[in-house]
Scaffold this motif. Structure first.
Motif, PDB file in Angstrom:
ATOM      1  N   ASP A   1       0.794  -1.294  -0.005  1.00  0.00           N
ATOM      2  CA  ASP A   1      -0.007   0.018   0.027  1.00  0.00           C
ATOM      3  C   ASP A   1       0.893   1.256   0.032  1.00  0.00           C
ATOM      4  O   ASP A   1       0.476   2.209  -0.674  1.00  0.00           O
ATOM      5  CB  ASP A   1      -0.819  -0.085   1.276  1.00  0.00           C
ATOM      6  CG  ASP A   1      -1.737   1.054   1.107  1.00  0.00           C
ATOM      7  OD1 ASP A   1      -2.710   1.428   0.398  1.00  0.00           O
ATOM      8  OD2 ASP A   1      -1.938   1.786   2.392  1.00  0.00           O
ATOM      9  N   GLU A   2       1.914   1.250   0.768  1.00  0.00           N
ATOM     10  CA  GLU A   2       2.741   2.254   0.948  1.00  0.00           C
ATOM     11  C   GLU A   2       3.652   2.689  -0.563  1.00  0.00           C
ATOM     12  O   GLU A   2       3.506   3.776  -0.842  1.00  0.00           O
ATOM     13  CB  GLU A   2       3.792   1.875   1.857  1.00  0.00           C
ATOM     14  CG  GLU A   2       4.983   2.794   1.850  1.00  0.00           C
ATOM     15  CD  GLU A   2       6.053   2.680   2.983  1.00  0.00           C
ATOM     16  OE1 GLU A   2       7.408   3.197   2.944  1.00  0.00           O
ATOM     17  OE2 GLU A   2       5.942   2.041   3.751  1.00  0.00           O
ATOM     18  N   TYR A   3       3.828   1.632  -1.113  1.00  0.00           N
ATOM     19  CA  TYR A   3       4.647   1.856  -2.527  1.00  0.00           C
ATOM     20  C   TYR A   3       3.520   2.305  -3.573  1.00  0.00           C
ATOM     21  O   TYR A   3       3.996   3.329  -4.637  1.00  0.00           O
ATOM     22  CB  TYR A   3       5.320   0.689  -2.919  1.00  0.00           C
ATOM     23  CG  TYR A   3       6.800   0.649  -2.380  1.00  0.00           C
ATOM     24  CD1 TYR A   3       7.923   1.413  -2.582  1.00  0.00           C
ATOM     25  CD2 TYR A   3       6.885  -0.192  -1.216  1.00  0.00           C
ATOM     26  CE1 TYR A   3       9.142   1.518  -2.048  1.00  0.00           C
ATOM     27  CE2 TYR A   3       8.196  -0.052  -0.664  1.00  0.00           C
ATOM     28  CZ  TYR A   3       9.254   0.487  -1.190  1.00  0.00           C
ATOM     29  OH  TYR A   3      10.489   0.599  -0.536  1.00  0.00           O
TER      30      TYR A   3
ATOM     31  N   LYS B   1       1.091   4.372  -2.729  1.00  0.00           N
ATOM     32  CA  LYS B   1       0.741   5.733  -2.588  1.00  0.00           C
ATOM     33  C   LYS B   1       1.924   6.600  -2.766  1.00  0.00           C
ATOM     34  O   LYS B   1       1.699   7.879  -3.155  1.00  0.00           O
ATOM     35  CB  LYS B   1       0.249   5.834  -1.128  1.00  0.00           C
ATOM     36  CG  LYS B   1      -1.155   5.311  -0.623  1.00  0.00           C
ATOM     37  CD  LYS B   1      -1.569   5.159   0.685  1.00  0.00           C
ATOM     38  CE  LYS B   1      -2.895   4.496   1.032  1.00  0.00           C
ATOM     39  NZ  LYS B   1      -3.134   4.603   2.410  1.00  0.00           N
ATOM     40  N   LYS B   2       2.999   5.872  -2.775  1.00  0.00           N
ATOM     41  CA  LYS B   2       4.109   6.729  -3.240  1.00  0.00           C
ATOM     42  C   LYS B   2       4.383   7.012  -4.707  1.00  0.00           C
ATOM     43  O   LYS B   2       5.208   7.629  -5.051  1.00  0.00           O
ATOM     44  CB  LYS B   2       5.662   6.037  -2.520  1.00  0.00           C
ATOM     45  CG  LYS B   2       5.567   6.247  -1.144  1.00  0.00           C
ATOM     46  CD  LYS B   2       6.760   5.632  -0.840  1.00  0.00           C
ATOM     47  CE  LYS B   2       7.192   5.814   0.844  1.00  0.00           C
ATOM     48  NZ  LYS B   2       8.665   5.117   1.181  1.00  0.00           N
ATOM     49  N   GLY B   3       3.520   6.349  -5.307  1.00  0.00           N
ATOM     50  CA  GLY B   3       3.433   6.561  -6.944  1.00  0.00           C
ATOM     51  C   GLY B   3       4.354   5.526  -7.504  1.00  0.00           C
ATOM     52  O   GLY B   3       4.514   5.815  -8.988  1.00  0.00           O
ATOM     53  N   PHE B   4       4.582   4.452  -7.249  1.00  0.00           N
ATOM     54  CA  PHE B   4       5.386   3.480  -7.869  1.00  0.00           C
ATOM     55  C   PHE B   4       4.427   2.563  -8.548  1.00  0.00           C
ATOM     56  O   PHE B   4       4.301   1.419  -8.393  1.00  0.00           O
ATOM     57  CB  PHE B   4       6.313   2.650  -7.042  1.00  0.00           C
ATOM     58  CG  PHE B   4       7.529   3.418  -6.342  1.00  0.00           C
ATOM     59  CD1 PHE B   4       8.731   3.666  -7.244  1.00  0.00           C
ATOM     60  CD2 PHE B   4       7.329   4.020  -5.211  1.00  0.00           C
ATOM     61  CE1 PHE B   4       9.905   4.309  -6.647  1.00  0.00           C
ATOM     62  CE2 PHE B   4       8.393   4.628  -4.650  1.00  0.00           C
ATOM     63  CZ  PHE B   4       9.533   4.943  -5.415  1.00  0.00           C
ATOM     64  N   ASN B   5       3.929   3.130  -9.715  1.00  0.00           N
ATOM     65  CA  ASN B   5       2.572   2.307 -10.209  1.00  0.00           C
ATOM     66  C   ASN B   5       2.927   2.319 -11.902  1.00  0.00           C
ATOM     67  O   ASN B   5       1.956   1.895 -12.609  1.00  0.00           O
ATOM     68  CB  ASN B   5       1.371   3.189  -9.840  1.00  0.00           C
ATOM     69  CG  ASN B   5       1.011   3.238  -8.535  1.00  0.00           C
ATOM     70  OD1 ASN B   5       1.183   2.110  -7.815  1.00  0.00           O
ATOM     71  ND2 ASN B   5       0.971   4.386  -7.930  1.00  0.00           N
TER      72      ASN B   5
ATOM     73  N   PRO C   1       4.864  -1.612  -7.721  1.00  0.00           N
ATOM     74  CA  PRO C   1       4.817  -1.801  -6.177  1.00  0.00           C
ATOM     75  C   PRO C   1       4.997  -2.944  -5.557  1.00  0.00           C
ATOM     76  O   PRO C   1       5.331  -2.949  -4.194  1.00  0.00           O
ATOM     77  CB  PRO C   1       3.402  -0.955  -5.971  1.00  0.00           C
ATOM     78  CG  PRO C   1       2.655  -1.236  -7.172  1.00  0.00           C
ATOM     79  CD  PRO C   1       3.732  -1.729  -8.337  1.00  0.00           C
TER      80      PRO C   1
ATOM     81  N   ASP D   1      11.443  -4.692   0.560  1.00  0.00           N
ATOM     82  CA  ASP D   1      11.506  -4.266   1.698  1.00  0.00           C
ATOM     83  C   ASP D   1      11.477  -5.434   2.874  1.00  0.00           C
ATOM     84  O   ASP D   1      12.054  -5.708   3.911  1.00  0.00           O
ATOM     85  CB  ASP D   1      10.596  -3.348   1.989  1.00  0.00           C
ATOM     86  CG  ASP D   1      11.232  -1.900   1.668  1.00  0.00           C
ATOM     87  OD1 ASP D   1      12.053  -1.909   0.991  1.00  0.00           O
ATOM     88  OD2 ASP D   1      10.643  -0.904   1.835  1.00  0.00           O
TER      89      ASP D   1
END
Length: 382
Positions: free
Chosen positions: A50-52, A54-58, A269, A276
């Motif tokens: 979810d974090e990635y 939202k960070k825009g890695f799409n 993402p 991680d």
């Protein structure tokens, strides 16, 4: 009316896994057929995905995959098997293990090439070989031990042999290869141009303190091998469909030529989330103990029945021989179990080209305790 094309796979229909899951749904049966967990993935992994997002890695990932994930994979392989793969040039992220298998076969097999497989075999091997004009040659491993006679395998090898496909640990039998197996394989391929596809998606699910022997531990095999693995089995995320292929640079270059026109790249993402998450190896090193508890729980519960429990050294599948219960063939017996006793399983004959019946079925124990308890309760009534 348009004339339909001639089928390239005329003998292939809906997979047994889809059939039994559909039957389970129709009859509200406990689904121990398809190999997927009914418990959730780690909330930490979901949060990272979810974090990635939202960070825009799409957007598109690179062809070979995101470098951080490939670096974690290289570290995992080195720590587990003392084998070195270069993250950038020798590891490719794939859309699940099955895509990696398909792409490997597509990379290697041409019209008339021969491919050796070991039955019972995962159902995607043979159709993919046939799609590319190859011929399958089979060694049948049989109940109850599912062992390999390498003298027979040696006699299957001809000048046309292009590829040997291994599945270790084996789905559906749950057997693992031993040191003597690997040494016999080395003797067979030495001095040849035979390649190896080693399907090791269950490598981290091995029981009773046994060791998984990866193809990459042996330099004579590593140099000619495509090592296939899957995050679906590693982190209970079969629906994410992310796996990888590790192979020497020259083989990876050829693999990626096909991969780029097969899927090109894999979910960005989710790759970063996995990278991680893998920084902490305890997130997967616990798996053998985790699933051994489930295996032992199921086996203990079934000892009160007339099923014969076959050895389960790895994977999250338990094979049961039922000839003391019924004289029906395994497909009919599996249907009866689903409809009348509300437990869906997979008949072993589905893993043999000739549908050989040995009165054996496969149960998946990657389930919540309450799911296994209910299944045991139902099966105890047989």
């Amino acid at each position: 009316m348009i004339q339909l094309p001639k089928s390239k796979l005329p003998n292939v229909g809906t997979t047994i896994f889809s059939q039994m899951t559909q039957l389970a749904n129709e009859h509200q049966a406990i689904n121990l057929s398809q190999g997927f967990p009914d418990f959730p993935a780690d909330a930490q992994l979901i949060a990272l995905a979810d974090e990635y997002m939202k960070k825009g890695f799409n957007q598109y990932a690179p062809l070979g995959g995101m470098l951080p994930l490939k670096e974690r994979i290289a570290e995992k392989i080195e720590n587990s098997h003392q084998a070195i793969y270069h993250p950038e040039t020798e590891i490719t992220i794939t859309a699940g293990g099955t895509q990696a298998i398909f792409t490997t076969i597509a990379t290697l097999v041409k019209e008339g090439d021969e491919v050796i497989i070991f039955e019972p075999a995962y159902d995607c091997y043979e159709p993919t070989v046939e799609l590319f004009g190859g011929k399958v040659k089979r060694f049948k491993m049989k109940a109850p031990n599912y062992e390999i006679d390498w003298n027979i395998v040696k006699n299957l090898v001809t000048e046309k042999t292009k590829l040997i496909i291994l599945n270790n640990p084996n789905n559906p039998s749950g057997k693992i290869l031993r040191e003597e197996d690997m040494q016999e394989l080395i003797k067979i391929v030495k001095g040849t141009s035979i390649f190896i596809l080693s399907d090791e998606v269950y490598e981290n699910i091995v029981f009773d303190e046994k060791k998984h022997l990866s193809i990459c531990k042996y330099p004579e095999l590593k140099e000619r091998s495509f090592l296939i693995a899957s995050f679906g089995k590693l982190f209970h995320i079969t629906g994410w469909k992310i796996g990888y292929c590790a192979a020497p640079k020259a083989l990876t270059e050829e693999f990626r030529k096909v991969h780029q026109f097969n899927v090109f790249c894999v979910n960005t993402p989710l790759q970063l989330a996995l990278a991680d998450y893998m920084k902490d190896d305890s997130n997967y090193l616990y798996l053998s103990n985790f699933f051994q508890e489930k295996r032992d729980f199921l086996r203990e519960g079934l000892r009160q029945t007339s099923f014969e429990l076959l050895d389960c050294e790895g994977t999250y599948f338990q094979a049961l021989k039922y000839d003391k219960i019924s004289d029906k063939n395994d497909f009919d017996f599996a249907q009866e179990l689903t409809i009348q006793h509300k437990v869906a399983t997979i008949p072993f004959s589905s893993f043999y080209q000739d549908k050989m019946n040995e009165n054996v079925i496969r149960l998946c124990f990657a389930k919540k305790t309450e799911t296994l308890e209910k299944a045991i309760e139902n099966l105890a009534k047989l």
